[in-house]
Design an enzyme around this catalytic site. Structure first.
Site, PDB file in Angstrom:
ATOM      1  N   HIS A   1     102.855  40.276   1.038  1.00 42.64           N
ATOM      2  CA  HIS A   1     103.082  41.327   0.046  1.00 42.64           C
ATOM      3  C   HIS A   1     101.867  42.236  -0.122  1.00 42.64           C
ATOM      4  O   HIS A   1     101.992  43.352  -0.615  1.00 42.64           O
ATOM      5  CB  HIS A   1     103.510  40.720  -1.305  1.00 42.64           C
ATOM      6  CG  HIS A   1     102.419  40.071  -2.088  1.00 42.64           C
ATOM      7  ND1 HIS A   1     102.191  38.708  -2.084  1.00 42.64           N
ATOM      8  CD2 HIS A   1     101.490  40.585  -2.922  1.00 42.64           C
ATOM      9  CE1 HIS A   1     101.174  38.429  -2.887  1.00 42.64           C
ATOM     10  NE2 HIS A   1     100.729  39.548  -3.399  1.00 42.64           N
TER      11      HIS A   1
ATOM     12  N   ASP B   1     105.683  34.612   2.713  1.00 45.86           N
ATOM     13  CA  ASP B   1     104.682  35.535   2.166  1.00 45.86           C
ATOM     14  C   ASP B   1     103.331  35.373   2.854  1.00 45.86           C
ATOM     15  O   ASP B   1     102.282  35.303   2.203  1.00 45.86           O
ATOM     16  CB  ASP B   1     104.531  35.347   0.652  1.00 45.86           C
ATOM     17  CG  ASP B   1     103.834  36.536  -0.016  1.00 45.86           C
ATOM     18  OD1 ASP B   1     103.730  37.594   0.627  1.00 45.86           O
ATOM     19  OD2 ASP B   1     103.367  36.388  -1.158  1.00 45.86           O
TER      20      ASP B   1
ATOM     21  N   SER C   1      95.259  37.263  -4.076  1.00 43.77           N
ATOM     22  CA  SER C   1      96.365  36.993  -3.164  1.00 43.77           C
ATOM     23  C   SER C   1      95.900  36.952  -1.718  1.00 43.77           C
ATOM     24  O   SER C   1      95.270  37.887  -1.230  1.00 43.77           O
ATOM     25  CB  SER C   1      97.443  38.075  -3.309  1.00 43.77           C
ATOM     26  OG  SER C   1      98.069  37.987  -4.549  1.00 43.77           O
TER      27      SER C   1
END
Length: 561
Positions: A206, A246, A317
Site C-alpha cells: 500500500h 500487502d 509501514s
C-alpha cells in the site's frame, strides 16, 4: 498507512452507503455428463485448449473419462492431452522455468501421471541451482530457519546500529493534490529493509501501490532514503507486489550498507517483546519496542497476522519487526489510528512463501477453489473435522469439478485437513493452474463415505463476493456475504430464510430461520470493496413486524478459499 482492509473494518462498523458498479466476467459452462451432446461439445472445447493450456485440457479429459461412458472421442482426447502436457513439461525444463516445471509436475502427481525420470526434490534442486547461478543467497537461505531465543533480551547496541543501517525510508512522490483550488504536496512515506546485497528490499504494497495499480492515473515517482544520508533520494523500482499480503519487493542500483536475515515468528507468543524499526512521521532511524498482543488475527484475506502494541505511526509501514539478533520476524503493515496500541504485523513466514514469485516479478496471483466455507464439526461436538463448502461460485474450480455444496473437505493432496485455516494454508503454497486432489464427503456432518475430486486451482479474484453476484442470482450470492441462505417465495424478490451461518452478519443482526425478506436495493462501493443491501423484512425476533434494514459487507473475507 491505514490499508484498505482496515478501512473496510471501520466502514463496516459505520455501515455507510456509497455506491458504484463493475463489469461481469464470463463463467465456464458446467458439463452435463448424462447428455451426449453436452459431452461432445466439451470434447470440442477441450481440444481448443490442447496447444495453449494442456494441463487444463488434461484435467477436463480426466473428468470426461471419470464421469462419462467410454467413447473413442474421449479416449483420444485423454491420450493427446497427456502427450501435450508432457511436452509442455519438457519445454519448461528446457527453458529452466522451474516454477512452471513444479506446477506441471504437481498436477501430474495429483493424477498419478508423474514422469518416471523426475521427482519433486530434483526439481527443487535445479531451482536452487538457478538461484545460486543468479547470486540470490536470500532465496537459497529460505529453508534455513533461525529462531529467536526464548529470552526477551533487547538487541545490543551493535545490532541496533546494523539494523538501522539496513532500514530505509520509502518515499513516493505523487505530485500535487488539489483541494478547494489549493495545491498540496502529495507524498506517501513508509519504511523498508534490505534483504539482498544486490539492492533488493521489502516494503508494504500500500506504500507503493500508485507505482503499479492500473486504476491510479496520476503522477508517481518512487525513491528511498538511507539512514546515514536522509537528504539524498535514491531512485527505486517495484519488482514484484502482492496486494493480498500487502507486500512488495523493490530494487535499487546501490550496494546496501546492511542486509537483514529472515528469521521466524514461530516462537513468538502473546506477551513476548518485539522491536520495530522504521520512519514514523518521516523521522528516520527510529527503534520502538512493544509486545505481541495477540496471534492469528484474521485481518488479511489470506493468512494470519500478529497484533502488536509497539508504537506504530505513519511511516512505519513496511519496516521490520526483529528479534534480539536483528533477524526479521514480521513486517509492520497497519495501525488503526483512533485506537492507540492496536497495530498489526505480517509474519515473515508469509513473506517467505511468496518471495520466489516476488523475485520473478509482477503481481502475485494467489490460487483458490472458488468457494466460501467454514470449519466443520460433527453435530453436538466442538471438535473440527474438516472444511465445509458452504457456497460455491458458479463456474469456479469446485463447481467445474462437480464438488457439491455442503461437502466437507478432509484432505488436500493427501494431507489431512481439520479446519478451514489449515486448508487455506495449504492452498496459498500452490500456484494458480495447479491440479490438486481433494478428499472429502458430501455428507454435511462429515461422517459419510470419503471420495476424491481433482480440481484445478484458479486465480483468486480481488473481490470474490462481487464475482458471486456477477455469476449467480442475487439471493444466492447473499450467502457468502451475510451468511444467510434464502429460498424464493411467491412474488418477485421475496424470500424465506432457510438457514444462517452462525456468527455471520445476518446472524448477529437478529435474523432467524423462516424470516421473510424482500430485497429492495443492492449497491456496490468500488472504492472500499463493499456491498450494501436494503431489505424489507418480517423477523421472528421482532414479532414479525415489518422493518426496513440495511446490511453492509466486504466483498472479500478470510472465509473464501
Amino acid at each position: 498507512m491505514l490499508n484498505n482492509r482496515l478501512r473496510i473494518f471501520l466502514l463496516l462498523a459505520a455501515a455507510g452507503f456509497i455506491f458504484a458498479c463493475s463489469t461481469v466476467p464470463e463463467a465456464e459452462p458446467v458439463v452435463d455428463y448424462s447428455d451426449e451432446r453436452s459431452i461432445l461439445y466439451e470434447v470440442g472445447r477441450t481440444r481448443t485448449m490442447l496447444d495453449n493450456e494442456p494441463v487444463k485440457a488434461l484435467l477436463k479429459a480426466v473428468l470426461l473419462v471419470e464421469n462419462s461412458k467410454s467413447m473413442p472421442e474421449i479416449d483420444n482426447l485423454y491420450t493427446e492431452a497427456r502427450e501435450k502436457t508432457r511436452k509442455e513439461f519438457d519445454a519448461a525444463v528446457g527453458a529452466e522455468r522451474w516454477s512452471d516445471v513444479l506446477r506441471i509436475w504437481k498436477s501430474l502427481k495429483a493424477l498419478s501421471l508423474t514422469p518416471p525420470d523426475w521427482d519433486e526434490q530434483r526439481i527443487l534442486d535445479n531451482r536452487k541451482q538457478s538461484w545460486r547461478t543468479a547470486g540470490n543467497r536470500t532465496l537459497l537461505d529460505l529453508e534455513r530457519v533461525e529462531r529467536a531465543s526464548p529470552e526477551d533480551d533487547a538487541p545490543g547496541q551493535d545490532v541496533v546500529a546494523r539494523m538501522i543501517q539496513g532500514t530505509v525510508t520509502v518515499w513516493v512522490d505523487r505530485g500535487l493534490r488539489v483541494e478547494r483550488r489549493v495545491g498540496y504536496a502529495d507524498r506517501v512515506i513508509g519504511s523498508g529493509f534490505f534483504i539482498d546485497d544486490r539492492g533488493y528490499l521489502v516494503t508494504n504494497y500500500h506504500v507503493i501501490s500508485s507505482e503499479v495499480d492500473p486504476k491510479y492515473e496520476g503522477y508517481s515517482r518512487l525513491f528511498i532514503k538511507l539512514a546515514d544520508d536522509p537528504e539524498t533520494r535514491i531512485p527505486a523500482k517495484v519488482i514484484g507486489w502482492d496486494p493480498v499480503f500487502d507486500l512488495a519487493l523493490l530494487k535499487t542500483e546501490i550496494t546496501p550498507p546492511e542486509v537483514f536475515r529472515l528469521g521466524s515468528s514461530q516462537d513468538l507468543s502473546v506477551g513476548n517483546r518485539i522491536y520495530a524499526i522504521g520512519s514514523p512521521a518521516g523521522l528516520e532511524q527510529t527503534l520502538t519496542s512493544g509486545i505481541v498482543s495477540a496471534q492469528r488475527r484474521r485481518i488479511l484475506s489470506l493468512g494470519d497476522v500478529l497484533q502488536i502494541d509497539a508504537p506504530i505511526n505513519h511511516g512505519n509501514s513496511g519496516g521490520p519487526i526483529v528479534d534480539e539478533k536483528g533477524r526479521v520476524q514480521a513486517v509492520v503493515f497497519a495501525g488503526i489510528e483512533p485506537f492507540e496500541g492496536l497495530n498489526f504485523a505480517i509474519p515473515v513466514e508469509l513473506l517467505k512463501i511468496i518471495l520466489p514469485a516476488l523475485y520473478e516479478g509482477g503481481k502475485i496471483r494467489h490460487a483458490w477453489m472458488g468457494s466460501y466455507g467454514r470449519t466443520a464439526s460433527k453435530p453436538g461436538s466442538a471438535t473440527p473435522n474438516g472444511a465445509s463448502v458452504v457456497y460455491t461460485v458458479p463456474g469456479s474450480p469446485l463447481a467445474l469439478s462437480g464438488v457439491p455444496e455442503n461437502t466437507v473437505i478432509t484432505a488436500f493432496n493427501g494431507q489431512p485437513v481439520t479446519t478451514l485455516e489449515e486448508l487455506q494454508n495449504l492452498i496459498i503454497r500452490e500456484q494458480s493452474g495447479t491440479i490438486v486432489r481433494i478428499t472429502g464427503t458430501d455428507d454435511p456432518d462429515g461422517t459419510g463415505e470419503l471420495r476424491d475430486w481433482f480440481v484445478m486451482l484458479d486465480e483468486r479474484p480481488e473481490k470474490p463476493g462481487k464475482l458471486a453476484f456477477d455469476r449467480d442470482v442475487s439471493y444466492r450470492a447473499l450467502l457468502p456475504l451475510f451468511g444467510m441462505q434464502l429460498d424464493p417465495i411467491g412474488t418477485k424478490d421475496r424470500y424465506s430464510v432457510v438457514s444462517l451461518v452462525r456468527g455471520s452478519i445476518a446472524d448477529e443482526s437478529g435474523f432467524s430461520e423462516q424470516d421473510s425478506v424482500e430485497l429492495r436495493k443492492i449497491d456496490f462501493n468500488d472504492e472500499y470493496d463493499l456491498v450494501s443491501v436494503q431489505f424489507m423484512t418480517k423477523r421472528r425476533k421482532s414479532g414479525y413486524l415489518d422493518a426496513f434494514i440495511g446490511l453492509t459487507a466486504s466483498l472479500d473475507s478470510p472465509s473464501y478459499f
